[in-house]
Design a protein around this motif. Sequence first.
Motif, PDB file in Angstrom:
ATOM      1  N   ARG A 140       0.834  -1.195   0.000  1.00  0.00           N
ATOM      2  CA  ARG A 140       0.000   0.000   0.000  1.00  0.00           C
ATOM      3  C   ARG A 140       0.867   1.241   0.000  1.00  0.00           C
ATOM      4  O   ARG A 140       2.014   1.209   0.426  1.00  0.00           O
ATOM      5  CB  ARG A 140      -0.933   0.010   1.220  1.00  0.00           C
ATOM      6  N   THR A 199      -5.546   4.220   5.423  1.00  0.00           N
ATOM      7  CA  THR A 199      -5.871   4.909   4.174  1.00  0.00           C
ATOM      8  C   THR A 199      -4.681   4.876   3.225  1.00  0.00           C
ATOM      9  O   THR A 199      -3.571   5.269   3.596  1.00  0.00           O
ATOM     10  CB  THR A 199      -6.270   6.366   4.458  1.00  0.00           C
ATOM     11  N   VAL A 238      -3.548   3.699  -1.265  1.00  0.00           N
ATOM     12  CA  VAL A 238      -3.815   2.927  -2.470  1.00  0.00           C
ATOM     13  C   VAL A 238      -3.202   1.550  -2.242  1.00  0.00           C
ATOM     14  O   VAL A 238      -2.019   1.445  -1.905  1.00  0.00           O
ATOM     15  CB  VAL A 238      -3.215   3.586  -3.722  1.00  0.00           C
ATOM     16  N   GLN A 242      -8.211   2.297  -4.217  1.00  0.00           N
ATOM     17  CA  GLN A 242      -8.143   3.267  -3.119  1.00  0.00           C
ATOM     18  C   GLN A 242      -8.983   2.805  -1.938  1.00  0.00           C
ATOM     19  O   GLN A 242     -10.165   2.472  -2.096  1.00  0.00           O
ATOM     20  CB  GLN A 242      -8.646   4.630  -3.600  1.00  0.00           C
ATOM     21  N   THR A 251     -10.055   4.391   1.717  1.00  0.00           N
ATOM     22  CA  THR A 251     -10.065   5.580   2.560  1.00  0.00           C
ATOM     23  C   THR A 251     -10.856   5.276   3.818  1.00  0.00           C
ATOM     24  O   THR A 251     -12.012   4.849   3.747  1.00  0.00           O
ATOM     25  CB  THR A 251     -10.688   6.771   1.832  1.00  0.00           C
TER      26      THR A 251
END
Length: 120
Positions: A38, A91, A93, A115, A117
């Motif tokens: 990530r 949070t 990607v 993504q 979040t």
Amino acid sequence: QVQLVESGGALVQPGTSLKLSCTISGSTLSPYALAWFRQPPGKEREFVAAISRSGGSSDYADSVRGRFIISRDNAQNTMWLQMYSLKPEDTAVYYCAADRWNNPQEYTYWGQGTQVTVSS
């Protein structure tokens, strides 16, 4: 040509769960060791979890151990990342990656990312 496609990213509230998927095309999944990475906003990409070709062993970053579960089904050509008790610091990607070697220095194949979040 091996291609990886992630899906399942979303905007979720802290404390909730989310499951990411990664599917492969151009090959079957079984020859590949797999991993999730990530990249949080403004930060470097970081390791999240990895699973061996057979699925018999897995490894996690300390920050997610006990909250995330990596799994795979070679028959479905799919890998998952089940995420529980999500925190705002999750949070990022999220990317899936594949390589023919377990625990490689650098994974050969990468998806485009999805993504996630975590915010109230």
